[in-house]
Design a protein around this motif. Structure first.
Motif, PDB file in Angstrom:
ATOM      1  N   PRO A 170      58.416   7.959  58.696  1.00 49.48           N
ATOM      2  CA  PRO A 170      57.988   8.024  60.098  1.00 49.48           C
ATOM      3  C   PRO A 170      58.931   8.838  60.967  1.00 49.48           C
ATOM      4  N   SER A 171      58.341   9.563  61.895  1.00 51.79           N
ATOM      5  CA  SER A 171      59.086  10.348  62.885  1.00 51.79           C
ATOM      6  C   SER A 171      58.410  10.100  64.230  1.00 51.79           C
ATOM      7  N   TYR A 172      58.830   9.028  64.890  1.00 54.62           N
ATOM      8  CA  TYR A 172      58.134   8.574  66.090  1.00 54.62           C
ATOM      9  C   TYR A 172      58.324   9.548  67.249  1.00 54.62           C
ATOM     10  N   LYS A 287      44.961  12.839  78.284  1.00 51.27           N
ATOM     11  CA  LYS A 287      45.687  12.712  79.551  1.00 51.27           C
ATOM     12  C   LYS A 287      46.501  11.420  79.581  1.00 51.27           C
ATOM     13  N   MET A 288      45.901  10.332  79.140  1.00 52.61           N
ATOM     14  CA  MET A 288      46.595   9.045  79.117  1.00 52.61           C
ATOM     15  C   MET A 288      47.849   9.107  78.262  1.00 52.61           C
ATOM     16  N   LEU A 289      47.749   9.733  77.103  1.00 53.51           N
ATOM     17  CA  LEU A 289      48.918   9.821  76.223  1.00 53.51           C
ATOM     18  C   LEU A 289      49.966  10.785  76.770  1.00 53.51           C
ATOM     19  N   LEU A 290      49.521  11.869  77.394  1.00 55.29           N
ATOM     20  CA  LEU A 290      50.487  12.801  77.993  1.00 55.29           C
ATOM     21  C   LEU A 290      51.299  12.121  79.093  1.00 55.29           C
ATOM     22  N   ALA A 295      53.634   4.725  75.592  1.00 56.66           N
ATOM     23  CA  ALA A 295      52.433   4.420  74.814  1.00 56.66           C
ATOM     24  C   ALA A 295      52.405   5.232  73.530  1.00 56.66           C
ATOM     25  N   ARG A 296      52.828   6.489  73.605  1.00 57.73           N
ATOM     26  CA  ARG A 296      52.883   7.322  72.392  1.00 57.73           C
ATOM     27  C   ARG A 296      53.801   6.696  71.352  1.00 57.73           C
ATOM     28  N   GLU A 297      54.953   6.256  71.792  1.00 59.75           N
ATOM     29  CA  GLU A 297      55.906   5.651  70.860  1.00 59.75           C
ATOM     30  C   GLU A 297      55.367   4.332  70.307  1.00 59.75           C
TER      31      GLU A 297
END
Length: 328
Positions: A170-172, A287-290, A295-297
């Motif tokens: 994994p590379s978070y 857009k939400m993730l940007l 949240a991405r992590e």
């Protein structure tokens, strides 16, 4: 047990499953006649139909169980299935989606679906009708594929996609990154919905800072290296379920956007951390993730855990061996 897999490699699955079967003490051969730029190699015997037909008598005598994939078998009109049954040996058919996705049925629950890669309905029906005369049970990867084939077989098993996690560290996503990298890798842009994804990305460029890369015509080994650099993966927004790319990217700790039909989503574990995006809302999902690096992590961490629990090769192979053990 001596197990034959063939004759079409889909998403590296024949090789991955055979590798797992070997680790558990079985003899397993994966014979592949479909050769593509994806370049899958592990545990595969790359060959052609003519060679398999020449050696089928030996294959029939040697193997105990025949696990066919993608609505195919070795001989014309599936005559080999009749010979396998006459010989008293076990066989099962593994369906993957485009091989059995009846066009009209696919559209009932999915207004976005693209079925241009599937054969005509009458061809699918004819093949399934012949196969099911000699093979009583089948395997599918999920509940999106199940309805297309369930009426043809006595029993259809759900077997999740398999992945060899030893190859995926994994590379978070880095939450401090100023320009997140979005990746999209369409093996088939029409099937994946690339036009909708890239329209959303172009519109977001006016208001958000990020980099985007579209990956095409590269081997699986090459693209996996590139996935590690990504912060957001946008996979497929038309099919109605998730595929191997989503699994690989979750294994790498990446947040993934994919469209999962509402009726299919209910059948998956609530732990599945995929961001459900379709052509109508994919812009809002990106857009939400940007705008939410946390949240991405978080999604990346949850995705890795989900793959370890559901898709890790030994977990899937144990389920497969259980299916094999109960075949008539």
């Amino acid at each position: 047990m001596k197990i034959f897999h063939g004759i079409v490699e889909i998403a590296g699955q024949m090789g991955i499953l055979c590798g797992g079967l070997k680790r558990k003490g079985n003899i397993a051969g994966a014979y592949n006649t479909f050769h593509s730029y994806l370049g899958y190699q592990d545990h595969l015997i790359n060959t052609n139909v003519n060679e398999l037909r020449k050696t089928f008598k030996h294959i029939l005598n040697f193997y105990d169980l025949f696990h066919y994939h993608y609505n195919t078998s070795i001989e014309d009109q599936f005559r080999d299935l009749q010979k396998i049954k006459k010989k008293g040996k076990k066989a099962i058919m593994h369906h993957w989606g485009n091989d059995v996705r009846f066009h009209d049925m696919a559209r009932v629950n999915n207004p976005y679906v693209y079925t241009g890669d599937s054969p005509p309905n009458k061809v699918i029906h004819r093949k399934l009708s012949i196969i099911s005369k000699y093979v009583s049970e089948a395997i599918v990867q999920d509940y999106e594929v199940l309805p297309y084939v369930e009426k043809y077989y006595q029993k259809v098993h759900i077997l999740p996609l398999a992945i060899d996690l030893r190859k995926f560290s994994p590379s978070y996503p880095d939450i401090t990154k100023k320009r997140p990298l979005i990746l999209h890798a369409p093996t088939n842009p029409d099937f994946k919905g690339t036009v909708f994804i890239e329209k959303a990305i172009e519109e977001l460029r006016a208001t958000h800072s990020f980099d985007y890369r579209r990956i095409e015509k590269m081997s699986n080994a090459e693209v996996v290296k590139l996935y590690k650099e990504a912060d957001i993966i946008v996979d497929q927004v038309r099919c109605g379920s998730y595929g191997l790319l989503s699994v690989e990217c979750m294994a790498l700790g990446k947040p993934v956007i994919t469209f999962i039909r509402p009726d299919v989503a209910k059948r998956f574990s609530p732990e599945l951390p995929i961001v459900n995006g379709n052509p109508d809302n994919v812009k809002e999902k990106i857009k939400m993730l940007l705008e939410n690096p946390g949240a991405r992590e978080n999604l990346g961490i949850r995705g890795r855990k989900y793959v370890e629990k559901v898709h890790e090769r030994s977990v899937v192979v144990d389920k497969l061996l259980s299916i094999y053990s109960k075949l008539d």
